[in-house]
Enzyme design. Structure first.
Site, short mmCIF file in Angstrom:
data_model
loop_
_atom_site.label_atom_id
_atom_site.label_comp_id
_atom_site.label_asym_id
_atom_site.label_seq_id
_atom_site.Cartn_x
_atom_site.Cartn_y
_atom_site.Cartn_z
CB CYS A 154 -0.94 -0.01 1.20
SG CYS A 154 -0.12 -0.10 2.82
CG HIS A 181 1.80 1.79 8.23
ND1 HIS A 181 0.88 0.89 8.71
CD2 HIS A 181 2.08 1.42 6.96
CE1 HIS A 181 0.61 0.00 7.76
NE2 HIS A 181 1.31 0.30 6.70
#
Length: 336
Positions: A154, A181
């Site tokens: 991602c 993240h």
């Protein structure tokens, strides 16, 4: 058309099954996951981040075999732990390896039997035949030579267009990146042993610096990157949406307005649908559910002098990545 089978109903696997089952139910020809049918159905229907499935997903058992039901489309559901033993049907030419367990080529290649000719790993792989970030290097994907394919990560899908747009406009001499993240299942809810001692600490009580697999994937997909391109991941106690903090030294002079114009033009042109623009004053929860690879937060653009720039891009680490994975496998299914 080529059938798509999927192994592993984790976070990404369930989103891809939701998407394929709704948008292209004829493509999805089999699913495998060790969990029992009732648990799989519950997690496909209900998601704590992305909500209840917008379309009904049913399941049933017939003659000792489990099936998922999307409308009137029956999809066999297997419960096999060893990839080499999954009895995928003859329609399955492409397998999405989404379990998170089989990221090395030799392991993922266990799917290459019978009718299955290609495997796409929904994660970075250290030795896949090819790591693809489609808008960056998709033209180099050769299905005759590349049979086990990694769809990168991602963060790689978010960072790649940020880098390419900046490089095309001004050239990049040096660059680095940090990703803010969300927590993942590869962390401990409470303190517990882990090979990464930082990830061993309680995920929701700290900012946890750690590594990111995105850097290896980006170097494989973009070999022209400066060799010292690197950085860290800062795991924060949220569940959805990451923020990429990209810093670069440019080869040509620029100013914040020129940098912003470059990203605005890309979002409206070649990168439309993959690169978006975040609304003013955005925070992470505003991005949940978005399917772009990255949404540039141009208000945060900063420069020191005329060649040192910092840009920021949001991305939903689940729906954005699942959308790119879906794009890839549907494209491959049309070519096999």
């Amino acid at each position: 058309m080529t059938g798509i089978a999927l192994n592993g109903l984790g976070r990404i696997g369930r989103l891809v099954v939701r998407m394929l089952g709704a948008a292209r139910p004829g493509l999805l020809c089999a699913v495998n996951d060790p969990a029992p049918l009732d648990q799989i159905l519950h997690l496909l229907r209900h998601d704590s981040i992305h909500g209840i499935s917008p379309r009904p997903i049913e399941g049933f058992t017939e003659d000792g075999r489990d099936f998922l039901l999307f409308g009137d489309r029956r999809v066999p559901l297997f419960h096999v732990s060893n990839p080499a033993e999954i009895p995928f049907p003859n329609a399955a030419r492409l397998v999405v390896e989404a379990s998170g367990r089989f990221t090395r080529r030799a392991d993922a290649a266990q799917h290459l039997k019978g009718p299955v000719s290609h495997v796409v790993i929904s994660a970075p792989s250290p030795d896949a035949d090819f790591t693809v970030i489609a808008p960056v290097n998709g033209a180099e994907l050769d299905l005759d030579r590349h049979r086990v394919i990694s769809n990168a990560s991602c963060t790689a899908h978010a960072t790649a267009p940020m880098l390419r747009i900046l490089d095309d406009a001004f050239g990049i001499e040096h660059t680095g990146m940090s990703t803010v993240h969300v927590v993942t299942n590869d962390q401990r809810l409470l303190d517990l042993p882990h090979k990464d001692r930082r990830r061993a600490r309680a995920a929701f009580l700290s900012i946890i610096p750690t590594t990111s697999s995105a850097f290896g994937a980006l170097h494989r997909a973009m070999p022209a990157l400066p060799p010292d391109f690197d950085g860290v991941a800062l795991r924060v106690p949220t569940l959805s949406v990451n923020l990429v903090d990209l810093t670069a030294t440019l080869r040509r002079d620029a100013d914040p307005a020129a940098v912003q114009t470059a990203y605005e033009a890309a979002a409206a042109g070649r990168w439309k649908g993959l690169v978006g623009l975040a609304d003013p004053h955005a925070v992470s929860c505003d991005i949940t559910g978005r399917t772009e690879s990255v949404l540039m937060d141009l208000e945060l653009t900063r420069m020191l002098g005329s060649r040192f720039v910092k840009v920021f891009g949001w991305h939903d680490n689940e729906t954005g990545y699942a959308a790119r994975l879906g794009d890839l496998v549907m494209d491959l299914a049309g070519r096999l």
